[in-house]
Design a protein around this motif. Structure first.
Motif, short mmCIF file in Angstrom:
data_model
loop_
_atom_site.label_atom_id
_atom_site.label_comp_id
_atom_site.label_asym_id
_atom_site.label_seq_id
_atom_site.Cartn_x
_atom_site.Cartn_y
_atom_site.Cartn_z
N ASP A 182 1.11 -1.08 -0.05
CA ASP A 182 -0.04 0.02 -0.05
C ASP A 182 0.81 1.32 0.05
N ILE A 183 2.11 1.16 0.78
CA ILE A 183 2.85 2.31 0.58
C ILE A 183 3.56 2.43 -0.66
N LEU A 184 3.82 1.36 -1.48
CA LEU A 184 4.43 1.32 -2.66
C LEU A 184 3.63 1.96 -3.63
N TYR A 185 2.29 1.61 -3.61
CA TYR A 185 1.14 1.90 -4.47
C TYR A 185 1.05 3.68 -4.09
N GLU A 186 1.04 4.01 -2.89
CA GLU A 186 0.97 5.40 -2.70
C GLU A 186 1.99 6.19 -3.28
N ILE A 187 3.07 5.65 -3.25
CA ILE A 187 4.33 6.52 -3.85
C ILE A 187 4.32 6.27 -5.57
N PHE A 188 3.93 5.11 -5.90
CA PHE A 188 3.67 5.00 -7.17
C PHE A 188 2.61 5.93 -8.07
N GLY A 189 1.59 6.21 -7.12
CA GLY A 189 0.71 7.23 -7.71
C GLY A 189 1.09 8.54 -8.14
N TYR A 190 2.36 9.00 -7.56
CA TYR A 190 2.84 10.30 -8.10
C TYR A 190 3.86 10.20 -9.46
N LEU A 191 3.85 8.99 -10.15
CA LEU A 191 4.61 8.87 -11.16
C LEU A 191 4.04 8.66 -12.44
N THR A 192 4.52 9.35 -13.54
CA THR A 192 3.86 9.30 -14.90
C THR A 192 4.14 8.05 -15.49
N PRO A 193 3.59 7.77 -16.67
CA PRO A 193 3.84 6.55 -17.24
C PRO A 193 5.26 6.12 -17.73
N SER A 194 6.02 7.36 -17.97
CA SER A 194 7.30 7.09 -18.43
C SER A 194 8.00 6.51 -17.25
N ASP A 195 7.66 7.12 -16.19
CA ASP A 195 8.34 6.91 -14.74
C ASP A 195 8.14 5.52 -14.58
N LEU A 196 6.95 4.89 -14.46
CA LEU A 196 6.63 3.53 -14.23
C LEU A 196 7.31 2.58 -15.11
N ILE A 197 7.52 3.04 -16.52
CA ILE A 197 8.13 2.15 -17.43
C ILE A 197 9.64 2.05 -16.94
N GLN A 198 10.31 2.86 -16.65
CA GLN A 198 11.70 3.07 -16.19
C GLN A 198 11.62 2.12 -14.89
N LEU A 199 10.71 2.31 -13.88
CA LEU A 199 10.90 1.48 -12.65
C LEU A 199 10.59 0.02 -12.90
N SER A 200 9.82 -0.26 -14.03
CA SER A 200 9.62 -1.77 -13.84
C SER A 200 10.95 -2.40 -14.53
N ARG A 201 11.89 -1.64 -14.98
CA ARG A 201 13.05 -2.14 -15.60
C ARG A 201 14.06 -2.32 -14.47
N VAL A 202 13.77 -1.79 -13.24
CA VAL A 202 14.79 -1.88 -12.13
C VAL A 202 15.26 -3.13 -11.86
N THR A 203 13.91 -3.69 -11.26
CA THR A 203 14.14 -5.03 -10.57
C THR A 203 12.96 -6.00 -10.94
N ARG A 204 13.11 -7.21 -10.72
CA ARG A 204 12.38 -8.11 -11.02
C ARG A 204 10.82 -7.97 -10.03
#
Length: 605
Positions: free
Chosen positions: A4-26
């Motif tokens: 829930d804390i991760l989703y709260e943080i992710f809620g402030y990210l743009t689609p480009s940021d989420l794409i980059q974040l998905s490539r960080v770790t499995r």
């Protein structure tokens, strides 16, 4: 960390940021690609600063759609970078190589996929229109994998029913067609909306980069002006690679590019000063040329006829000094030019006198009667006198005194009578006596039974005789009132001299026409050379700044002018009007028929 804390943080990210974040770790990838994160992806589109992206289509997942729009400019088939073009109809980015490999044009479908009739079934597959194609207008392309998938489905349908003629096959084929055509139509409409969004985003990006580039240019300009440079010089380097770039200008960058750009600015400064000096010089030259013409327009026409043309006036020493001194055209400069022009009388007198002495020295030795007018010192009053051209009864005034300019010795237009060479100016002035032209005139004088030692050009003008060339063959002419005729062209004496060109090499034979024949050919002359100037006035022509100060007329218009402006009905050539010294007259278009001969004409020599 709790989800829930991760989703709260992710809620402030743009689609480009989420794409980059998905490539960080499995772990991040597993969380972001799960179905529980769909609302997160949809909410992220609202955080896009510029134009909101189009909605995700039903056949594409939210992460895949974000990956297509914001996942990076690389080809989805081979990974080539950069690839900015998105083929929304195929939900992919493709480089030029992959497009050439996978896209199939309409006219290549049969050769690319033999053995199957697709012409009436390709509407079941979405296609892309290349609106930039040069060879074809809106050329349609299909992706080969989509066509292969359609062929597999059609083969499976045929295998299921066994025959293309069965009712069940046709019914299911029609159902497949309607469903897939509807899907293809929705894809087409959605891709058009997506393309509009992409175009607007590209435009917005270009505007943003343009503003950065403009701020960089303004920053460079202000810093150079603070160093004492002119803004005009700095503006001239706006295309320099270090200036025309969309990167912010920092102190560190300025320190690096200053030595590079200083050289270019100083070079532009020097070039600008050279151009300004050249422009001022051109203005001075043009002003002096106009002033020279205006000055000649205020003098008697005979003076203007012998004076150098406007483009040579700037070579006079007193005027050269005014041109060489760098200054703008001011009222003071104009006064100094007018003063210099008024003082040019003695200089012009000396120039004409020296030219006359040189020309007299070139006359044949058998002419034992030197030109009495040219052998003495010419005064300005003599140059401007009304009977200047008629006084010379020998020497340069003789009809047989012809010269050629050495700059173009073979040019027929560069052969001048004595006074013409006196009035001729060119950069390679090198006169020599023209013996061939003299022989032509002597031949004409012999036929007229006139004395060569005393006959002047003025005398021949007054006789106004007509000749024909016997060396040339008679020519066929078409005339409106007579059809095709065989005739010889009639020539005045000046035209005879011009006619004896290099083709005749001084051996032309001319025949004098009698009075009846001369009267006949004069009625057929439909034009006349404009070689006559008024001896009483200088008509000003205001249509052009560089119109020659003497207005030259043809003979008929000259008589009309003298009668209308000066009340002279019986004009005397040499007094009331005079010939342009440099003129080379044309024939006037007259002719005499030779087959059958008319007016008693015979070509017997």
């Amino acid at each position: 960390m709790p989800l829930d804390i991760l989703y709260e943080i992710f809620g402030y990210l743009t689609p480009s940021d989420l794409i980059q974040l998905s490539r960080v770790t499995r772990g991040f990838r597993k969380v972001l690609l799960s179905r529980q994160s769909l609302t997160l992806w949809r909410a992220s589109y609202r955080l896009v600063v510029d134009t909101p992206p189009p909605p995700c289509p039903e056949d594409v997942s939210e992460p895949a759609w974000a990956h297509l729009l914001f996942g990076g400019p690389y080809c989805h088939s081979c990974g080539t970078k950069p690839v900015n073009k998105i083929l929304f109809i195929y939900r992919r980015r493709a480089c030029q190589s992959c497009m050439e490999q996978h896209l199939v044009a309409a006219h290549n479908l049969r050769s690319r996929f033999p053995g199957i009739r697709l012409a009436d079934k390709v509407d079941m597959v979405p296609y892309w229109q290349d609106k930039t194609a040069k060879q074809y207008s809106y050329l349609c392309f299909w992706w080969d994998d989509d066509v292969l998938a359609l062929r597999r489905d059609l083969d499976a349908l045929l295998e299921k029913h066994g025959s293309e003629e069965s009712a069940a096959y046709l019914e299911e084929l029609e159902k497949m067609r309607s469903e897939r055509a509807a899907i293809a139509e929705r894809k087409m409409q959605h891709s058009q909306e997506c393309q509009k969004w992409e175009d607007s985003r590209v435009q917005e990006r270009a505007r943003a980069l343009g503003q950065i580039k403009m701020k960089r240019m303004e920053g460079i300009k202000s810093r150079f002006m603070a160093l004492g440079y002119s803004g005009i010089d700095v503006d001239s380097i706006h295309t320099h690679p270090e200036v025309n770039i969309s990167k912010l200008l920092t102190d560190r960058v300025w320190k690096r590019i200053l030595p590079i750009l200083r050289i270019e600015v100083e070079k532009a400064h020097a070039e600008r000063l050279d151009k300004e000096r050249a422009a001022r010089r051109s203005q001075r030259e043009r002003h002096i040329e106009r002033a020279w013409i205006d000055h000649l327009r205020g003098r008697p026409p005979r003076f203007a006829a012998l004076a150098p043309p406007h483009y040579d006036s700037i070579s006079w020493p007193t005027l050269c000094e005014l041109i060489e001194h760098d200054e703008s055209v001011t009222p003071d400069f104009e006064d100094r030019v007018n003063t210099a022009l008024q003082e040019l009388g003695p200089a012009l007198q000396e120039t004409v006198r020296k030219k006359a002495e040189h020309l007299v020295s070139l006359l044949p030795q058998d002419n034992d009667s030197p030109d009495t007018l040219m052998s003495q010192v010419l005064t300005l009053e003599q140059l401007e006198s009304s009977d200047f051209f008629s006084k010379a009864s020998s020497g340069l005034g003789l009809a047989s005194s012809y010269f050629a300019c050495g700059s173009h010795p073979d040019n027929a237009l560069n052969k001048f009578h004595g006074f013409g060479m006196l009035a001729h100016y060119c950069g390679a002035y090198e006169p020599h006596f023209c013996e061939t032209k003299r022989n032509v005139v002597l031949q004409l004088l012999e036929s007229l039974r006139m004395e060569p030692a005393s006959t002047t050009a003025l005398d021949l003008d007054r006789v106004d005789a007509r000749f024909v060339c016997l060396t040339c063959d008679a020519q066929d002419y078409w005339v409106a009132d007579g059809g095709m005729i065989t005739a010889r062209q009639s020539l005045i004496w000046r035209a005879c001299v011009r006619h004896d060109n290099a083709a005749h090499q001084g051996h032309a034979r001319f025949q004098l026409l009698d009075k009846t024949q001369t009267t006949l050919v004069k009625t057929r002359e439909y034009y006349a050379s404009q070689i006559w100037g008024c001896g009483h006035c200088n008509v000003r022509q205001e249509t052009s700044a560089f119109t020659w100060p003497v207005l030259w007329y043809n003979r008929a218009n000259m008589n009309e002018h003298l009668l209308a402006e000066h009340g002279i009905s019986e004009a005397m050539q040499g007094t009331d009007f005079f010939a342009d010294p440099c003129a080379t007259s044309d024939s006037g278009g007259g002719y005499i028929i030779t087959d059958p001969p008319e007016a008693g004409f015979s070509s017997a020599t």
